[in-house]
Motif scaffolding. Structure first.
Motif, PDB file in Angstrom:
ATOM      1  N   ARG A 134     -47.327  43.296 -44.143  1.00  0.00           N
ATOM      2  CA  ARG A 134     -47.502  42.007 -43.458  1.00  0.00           C
ATOM      3  C   ARG A 134     -48.522  41.136 -44.195  1.00  0.00           C
ATOM      4  NH1 ARG A 134     -50.694  41.287 -38.556  1.00  0.00           N
ATOM      5  NH2 ARG A 134     -49.843  39.680 -37.188  1.00  0.00           N
ATOM      6  N   ALA A 135     -49.576  41.792 -44.704  1.00  0.00           N
ATOM      7  CA  ALA A 135     -50.604  41.042 -45.424  1.00  0.00           C
ATOM      8  C   ALA A 135     -50.097  40.526 -46.771  1.00  0.00           C
ATOM      9  CB  ALA A 135     -51.835  41.927 -45.627  1.00  0.00           C
ATOM     10  N   LEU A 136     -49.032  41.154 -47.269  1.00  0.00           N
ATOM     11  CA  LEU A 136     -48.513  40.763 -48.584  1.00  0.00           C
ATOM     12  C   LEU A 136     -47.473  39.653 -48.503  1.00  0.00           C
ATOM     13  CD1 LEU A 136     -48.127  44.307 -50.222  1.00  0.00           C
ATOM     14  CD2 LEU A 136     -49.926  42.604 -50.626  1.00  0.00           C
ATOM     15  N   LEU A 137     -47.049  39.306 -47.282  1.00  0.00           N
ATOM     16  CA  LEU A 137     -45.955  38.345 -47.121  1.00  0.00           C
ATOM     17  C   LEU A 137     -46.255  36.997 -47.765  1.00  0.00           C
ATOM     18  CD1 LEU A 137     -44.900  39.014 -43.407  1.00  0.00           C
ATOM     19  CD2 LEU A 137     -43.564  39.536 -45.466  1.00  0.00           C
ATOM     20  N   ASN A 138     -47.519  36.594 -47.747  1.00  0.00           N
ATOM     21  CA  ASN A 138     -47.799  35.253 -48.296  1.00  0.00           C
ATOM     22  C   ASN A 138     -48.385  35.311 -49.709  1.00  0.00           C
ATOM     23  OD1 ASN A 138     -50.380  36.078 -47.782  1.00  0.00           O
ATOM     24  ND2 ASN A 138     -51.069  34.156 -46.884  1.00  0.00           N
TER      25      ASN A 138
END
Ligand code: ADP
Ligand code: MG
Length: 262
Positions: A134-138
């Motif tokens: 989730r933290a890597l999505l952006n």
């Protein structure tokens, strides 16, 4: 400096009447890995929350690179056990992402096979990998993790550190992580920061090449992700840092049964 992502200058944070952080000077540069250690209540979470703009400092300055993208892995995230929620749907909260983006993030986080699973059915290590995805999505410039391995057993946390090292290699992002485990930090850490209301000292981690008890515990599967923090005092302590460092380290380390000497 153009490669500085975030810098703090003389930052102080008061929570109520209490000084949670004072005189913190810190600069995180592009691509570097920094691990923050410190006893409970030493301000580690406060520092991270200040960096992600969840807390406004009461003194000092924070400078962020324009359009800085931060990926944040929180310490804990409670999900209602009665709520049916697949990993894939979780990744679309609160912002919808398409399947390709979700799949890439899961793969990058070492969770490629978990998309259809229920969030509440995941193991601790799987759950943390999903939070990482989730933290890597952006596509973050910096990944900030607050005790991401808390609750994992030692091999589980070693695996997670190895995953973070892999992510950093793939993304080229900086990593700032809080670890409660003083003796276990990434070998790739450029710096380990010891916090106790302020930055007490910083040092370089040293790979445990000659510690047979660590190898016995973790084997060779950790791919060098385990390191021993060599505690070096780079400055003279003033009277504001009155605690006993050796003692606080002992306390931090007391949950594990290794015989490593710090
Ligand atoms: P750490 O993450 O290192 O355990 P924290 O940053 O959570 O430490 O806390 C630093 C200090 O600030 C502690 O003394 C804690 O009691 C205090 N503190 C943190 N959050 C709050 C809060 N919401 N209300 C009151 N005190 C707080
Ligand atoms: Mg904390």
């Amino acid at each position: 400096m153009s490669d500085t992502l975030i810098s703090l200058k003389n930052v102080c944070v008061h929570i109520g009447a209490k000084v949670a952080l004072h005189d913190v000077n810190l600069a995180i540069k592009s691509g570097e890995i920094v691990t923050v250690v410190g006893p409970n209540g030493s301000g580690k979470s406060t520092l991270l929350r200040t960096l992600v703009s969840a807390i406004k400092p009461t003194g000092g300055q924070i400078t962020r690179m324009p359009n800085l993208r931060i990926g944040y892995v929180p310490q804990k995230l409670h999900i209602d056990p009665t709520l049916p929620l697949t990993v894939r749907r979780f990744l679309s909260l609160p912002r919808r992402v398409n399947d390709a983006v979700a799949e890439k993030a899961l793969n990058d986080a070492g969770a490629g096979d978990l998309g259809k699973r229920q969030m509440t059915g995941l193991s601790g290590g799987q759950f943390q990998r999903v939070l990482l995805a989730r933290a890597l999505l952006n596509d973050p410039h910096i990944l900030i993790l607050d005790e991401a391995t808390q609750g994992l057993d030692q091999p589980g946390s070693a695996d997670f550190y190895a995953q973070i090292a892999q992510v950093r290699q793939n993304f080229g992002c900086a990593v700032l992580m809080v670890s409660h485990e003083l003796h276990v930090v990434m070998a790739a850490s450029d710096r380990v920061i010891c916090l106790n209301g302020h930055i007490c000292c910083e040092g370089a981690p040293e790979i445990v090449a000659s510690a047979p008890e660590y190898r016995a515990l973790f084997g060779s599967g950790t791919q060098g992700a385990l390191a021993l923090y060599r505690h070096e005092h780079s400055h003279t302590h003033d009277e504001t840092c009155a605690h006993d460092h050796a003692q606080s380290h002992h306390n931090e380390n007391s949950h594990d049964n290794s015989e490593a000497t710090l």
